[in-house]
Design a protein around this motif. Structure first.
Motif, mmCIF file in Angstrom:
data_model
loop_
_atom_site.group_PDB
_atom_site.id
_atom_site.type_symbol
_atom_site.label_atom_id
_atom_site.label_comp_id
_atom_site.label_asym_id
_atom_site.label_seq_id
_atom_site.Cartn_x
_atom_site.Cartn_y
_atom_site.Cartn_z
ATOM 1 N N SER A 213 67.512 25.907 90.061
ATOM 2 C CA SER A 213 66.488 24.927 89.712
ATOM 3 C C SER A 213 65.112 25.363 90.194
ATOM 4 N N THR B 60 63.879 27.970 87.785
ATOM 5 C CA THR B 60 63.438 27.304 86.551
ATOM 6 C C THR B 60 62.088 26.643 86.748
ATOM 7 N N LYS C 142 58.748 27.630 84.528
ATOM 8 C CA LYS C 142 58.080 26.656 83.665
ATOM 9 C C LYS C 142 56.654 26.375 84.121
#
Length: 263
Positions: free
Chosen positions: A77, A80, A84
């Motif tokens: 996570s 990610t 992003k």
């Protein structure tokens, strides 16, 4: 009957000051989460430069992007999240560092992801001190060489440039800074600390923005060991000399709390 209970509590403090800058470019994010499976905190600091647009985007988008859907996914996570945020800030003229930690109380572990040179310090249950890797060209020769291979050049002023007329940065890994994109990396350094007991996330104004004086970091560790919170660290930093940059600190502590229930 007297039932003795012990609950492990997580507490953190946040402090920030503008320092000698004309305006504040640092940003922070803090969030506690708890459900039937996972309990913990997500903390982050961002040190903006050339403006605060990129740092603002990160602070606003972290809660929308970061997700812990199941145990064991924290490191993925964080990767990610960094990917992003890099995508959402890629058109920003301004840039920002990112230092973030996902603390999982139920697992007694902390997962870190850092982009840039905003320092992270962690002290585990054995007393061992962990330091994040700095992506600053003044102190990390491997990072400097990587930026040069990507087409950058290092100036004696301590900055990395993509061209003679453009802006320069100290870091080889940052978010934003679109004009320097071809020489920068957006990849985070990720590491894990088992049984964390004290964690500091800071911007480099709390230490030395020129990255020349390690004694300030050593002083911060001493203060952390003695129980200082974020406000105490900034207060101590002021006594060590002028604070020319924005300075921010988040200090997290893992504290046992005992109580009793009479029945």
């Amino acid at each position: 009957m007297v039932l003795e209970l012990q609950e492990e509590l997580m507490t953190y403090s946040v402090a920030t000051m503008q320092g000698g800058r004309a305006y504040q470019e640092d940003r922070v994010y803090t969030h506690d989460f708890s459900d039937t499976i996972m309990r913990g905190s997500l903390l982050a600091v961002m040190d903006g430069h050339f403006g605060f647009e990129a740092a603002d985007i990160c602070a606003a988008r972290i809660p929308e992007i970061f997700s812990l859907k199941k145990p064991g996914c924290a490191k993925r996570s964080l990767h990610t999240l960094c990917r992003k945020l890099a995508e959402e800030t890629k058109h920003c003229y301004s840039g920002t560092t990112l230092s973030t930690v996902c603390i999982l109380e139920h697992e007694d572990v902390a997962h870190f992801a850092t982009i840039g040179d905003s320092p992270v310090v962690a002290i585990d249950a054995s007393g061992h001190v962990w330091h994040s890797e700095s992506h600053n060209v003044r102190v990390n020769m491997k990072e400097r060489a990587a930026a040069v291979r990507r087409g950058g050049f290092y100036s004696s002023s301590g900055y990395m440039y993509a061209d003679l007329q453009g802006a320069g940065v100290q870091c080889t890994r940052v978010l934003g800074d679109w004009s320097l994109s071809r020489i920068l990396s957006r990849k985070p350094s990720v590491f894990t600390v088992q049984s964390p007991r004290v964690i500091l996330l800071a911007t480099d104004g709390l230490v030395d923005p020129a990255h020349e004086d390690d004694s300030l970091v050593e002083g911060l560790v001493t203060k952390l060991r003695s129980g200082a919170d974020a406000h105490a660290l900034l207060g101590w930093r002021i006594t060590q000399g002028p604070v020319d940059d924005n300075a921010t600190a988040i200090v997290w502590r893992h504290k046992p709390c005992s109580y009793t229930i009479d029945n």
